[in-house]
Design an enzyme around this catalytic site. Structure first.
Site, short mmCIF file in Angstrom:
data_model
loop_
_atom_site.label_atom_id
_atom_site.label_comp_id
_atom_site.label_asym_id
_atom_site.label_seq_id
_atom_site.Cartn_x
_atom_site.Cartn_y
_atom_site.Cartn_z
N HIS A 106 0.87 -1.30 -0.25
CA HIS A 106 -0.15 0.34 -0.13
C HIS A 106 0.70 1.28 0.28
O HIS A 106 0.50 2.28 0.11
CB HIS A 106 -1.22 0.15 1.01
CG HIS A 106 -2.28 -1.14 1.33
ND1 HIS A 106 -2.90 -1.44 2.02
CD2 HIS A 106 -2.28 -1.24 -0.09
CE1 HIS A 106 -3.84 -2.16 2.03
NE2 HIS A 106 -3.56 -2.47 0.58
N GLY A 172 -2.00 -9.12 12.79
CA GLY A 172 -2.98 -8.12 12.74
C GLY A 172 -3.46 -7.49 12.14
O GLY A 172 -3.94 -6.52 11.66
#
Length: 228
Positions: A106, A172
């Site tokens: 990202h 996570g």
């Protein structure tokens, strides 16, 4: 086990003080994502977008890697096979903990991108819409971040690594942002073992063969210790 592919999400950096999308009082809740995390929002108000990412960059620079980042860096160094780390995060905490060749699908807060010519360079601490590109001199500077509606970076490299892996581990992650949320199903389809390490079950928890839940700074080092 020769190749471990690890996907990390916002949960691994939360204990370093970097908020997740779901934090009730976090930075994300103070802004409309449509306005600060889309190409359309940037076109409408580039100054607002830069203000948002300048705040995130400052937050990141003040943060420190935690025990989970350090454990994954240790795993990379000590594992007899290969460990590939792919992160959805735009912070550099993996690298500051000592991890190598991290794939930032990202983008990165520490990177700048020219929207006109695609030139990339290290981002200054504070960016502004009128800053010229060092390559083409056009004032089209934007953060080198993958926004909603844009294609994540290095997908071919990620799928190549996934196809070569013996174990896929998600740490996570919320399991609600694609294409990363689909990696576990791709791994299962290829017969690759899967493990989730998370504070609580993700949206894709049922797809994993094994899971361990708790704070990243506890469950990740414990898993790495056991593996080594």
């Amino acid at each position: 086990m020769t190749h471990i592919l690890i996907l990390t999400g916002a949960g691994i950096s939360a204990e370093s003080g970097l908020g997740t999308f779901r934090d009730k009082d976090g930075l994300w809740t103070q802004y409309d994502l449509e306005e600060v995390a889309t190409p359309e929002g940037f076109a409408r108000n580039p100054a607002l977008v830069h203000d948002f990412y300048n705040a995130r960059r400052a937050n990141c620079l003040e943060a420190q890697p935690n025990a989970a980042h350090a454990a994954l860096a240790r795993l990379q160094r000590a594992h007899k096979g290969h460990v590939t780390i792919v992160t959805q995060n735009v912070d550099d905490l993996h690298e500051r903990a000592g991890a190598k060749d991290v794939i930032h699908m990202h983008g990165e807060l520490q990177g700048a991108l020219c929207a006109a010519c695609d030139h990339r360079w290290p981002a200054p601490r504070v960016m502004s819409p009128d800053a010229p590109c060092p390559s083409c001199d056009t004032p089209s500077t934007r953060p080198d971040i993958v926004w909603f509606g844009e294609m994540p970076y290095r997908m071919e490299d990620i799928y190549t690594a996934l196809g070569d892996a013996d174990l896929f581990v998600a740490i996570g992650t919320s399991g609600n942002v694609y294409p990363a949320a689909g990696f576990v199903m791709e791994a299962r389809a290829m017969g690759i073992a899967t493990l989730e390490l998370n504070l609580e079950p993700s949206d894709t928890a049922s797809a994993f063969e094994d899971a361990r839940f708790g704070p990243a700074t506890q469950v990740v080092p414990a898993w790495v210790e056991e593996l080594l």
